[in-house]
Design a protein around this motif. Structure first.
Motif, PDB file in Angstrom:
ATOM      1  N   PRO A   1    -106.434  57.084 -58.071  1.00 39.37           N
ATOM      2  CA  PRO A   1    -107.878  57.085 -58.371  1.00 39.37           C
ATOM      3  C   PRO A   1    -108.733  57.511 -57.190  1.00 39.37           C
ATOM      4  O   PRO A   1    -109.704  58.264 -57.362  1.00 39.37           O
ATOM      5  N   VAL A   2    -108.369  57.048 -55.997  1.00 38.78           N
ATOM      6  CA  VAL A   2    -109.119  57.444 -54.797  1.00 38.78           C
ATOM      7  C   VAL A   2    -109.026  58.963 -54.602  1.00 38.78           C
ATOM      8  O   VAL A   2    -109.995  59.625 -54.213  1.00 38.78           O
TER       9      VAL A   2
ATOM     10  N   SER B   1    -102.074  60.436 -44.702  1.00 37.80           N
ATOM     11  CA  SER B   1    -102.287  59.759 -45.983  1.00 37.80           C
ATOM     12  C   SER B   1    -103.019  60.712 -46.913  1.00 37.80           C
ATOM     13  O   SER B   1    -103.569  61.731 -46.482  1.00 37.80           O
ATOM     14  N   VAL B   2    -103.000  60.364 -48.185  1.00 35.26           N
ATOM     15  CA  VAL B   2    -103.770  61.146 -49.158  1.00 35.26           C
ATOM     16  C   VAL B   2    -104.888  60.269 -49.701  1.00 35.26           C
ATOM     17  O   VAL B   2    -104.749  59.047 -49.706  1.00 35.26           O
ATOM     18  N   PRO B   3    -105.991  60.834 -50.155  1.00 36.15           N
ATOM     19  CA  PRO B   3    -106.271  62.265 -50.162  1.00 36.15           C
ATOM     20  C   PRO B   3    -106.625  62.805 -48.780  1.00 36.15           C
ATOM     21  O   PRO B   3    -107.163  62.074 -47.955  1.00 36.15           O
ATOM     22  N   ALA B   4    -106.307  64.075 -48.563  1.00 32.05           N
ATOM     23  CA  ALA B   4    -106.633  64.719 -47.296  1.00 32.05           C
ATOM     24  C   ALA B   4    -106.945  66.188 -47.540  1.00 32.05           C
ATOM     25  O   ALA B   4    -106.418  66.812 -48.464  1.00 32.05           O
ATOM     26  N   LEU B   5    -107.802  66.684 -46.693  1.00 36.42           N
ATOM     27  CA  LEU B   5    -108.207  68.083 -46.787  1.00 36.42           C
ATOM     28  C   LEU B   5    -107.832  68.745 -45.475  1.00 36.42           C
ATOM     29  O   LEU B   5    -108.175  68.245 -44.406  1.00 36.42           O
TER      30      LEU B   5
ATOM     31  N   GLY C   1    -105.874  56.592 -50.100  1.00 37.40           N
ATOM     32  CA  GLY C   1    -105.217  56.328 -51.376  1.00 37.40           C
ATOM     33  C   GLY C   1    -103.809  55.809 -51.147  1.00 37.40           C
ATOM     34  O   GLY C   1    -103.453  54.721 -51.588  1.00 37.40           O
ATOM     35  N   ALA C   2    -103.016  56.594 -50.425  1.00 35.90           N
ATOM     36  CA  ALA C   2    -101.622  56.223 -50.165  1.00 35.90           C
ATOM     37  C   ALA C   2    -101.155  56.888 -48.887  1.00 35.90           C
ATOM     38  O   ALA C   2    -101.569  58.007 -48.568  1.00 35.90           O
TER      39      ALA C   2
END
Lengths: 78, 78
Positions: free
Chosen positions: B13-14, B55-59, B71-72
């Motif tokens: 979800p994040v 970690s994700v999310p990442a840009l 998120g994770a």
């Protein structure tokens, strides 16, 4: 109508990178981007807190706070 | 020439919020945005790691990794 986006930072190196790369990459035809230095504009700390900002740099859009990496906790700026 | 931007996520979800709001707000006239689901595209985990993604999310843009909220951890996706 453009969507308002507020990028909160504190002048830290992590903040500057995020400002240049992420805030700078937003589509200005769709977003009005305001850059707020919370170290200088302490009056806006409560506004940032209400928006869910826990640390800087952070981007607030559509009522959601997105923390981008980690420069400093908001509590360190008070 | 457009700059390449890669948004790594894992469907959480994040991640979805960050994808819709942040990745969706990037200026597509300047950036080629690729969306990579690391839960499905495990072969790209090492590429993300090399780019500095923890970690994700990442840009990832211009060689820099920007973690957007949390998120994770990447280690949880292996």
């Amino acid at each position: 109508m453009k969507t308002k986006a507020v990028f909160y930072h504190a002048g830290c190196p992590v903040c500057v990178a995020a400002e240049q790369q992420v805030a700078g990459a937003l589509d200005r035809s769709k977003f009005d981007v305001e850059i707020v230095h919370l170290g200088k504009a302490k009056a806006r700390l409560s506004e940032a807190e209400k928006a869910g900002v826990k640390s800087v740099p952070a981007l607030v859009m559509n009522g959601q706070a997105f923390h981008i990496n980690h420069g400093a906790d908001l509590s360190a700026l008070k």
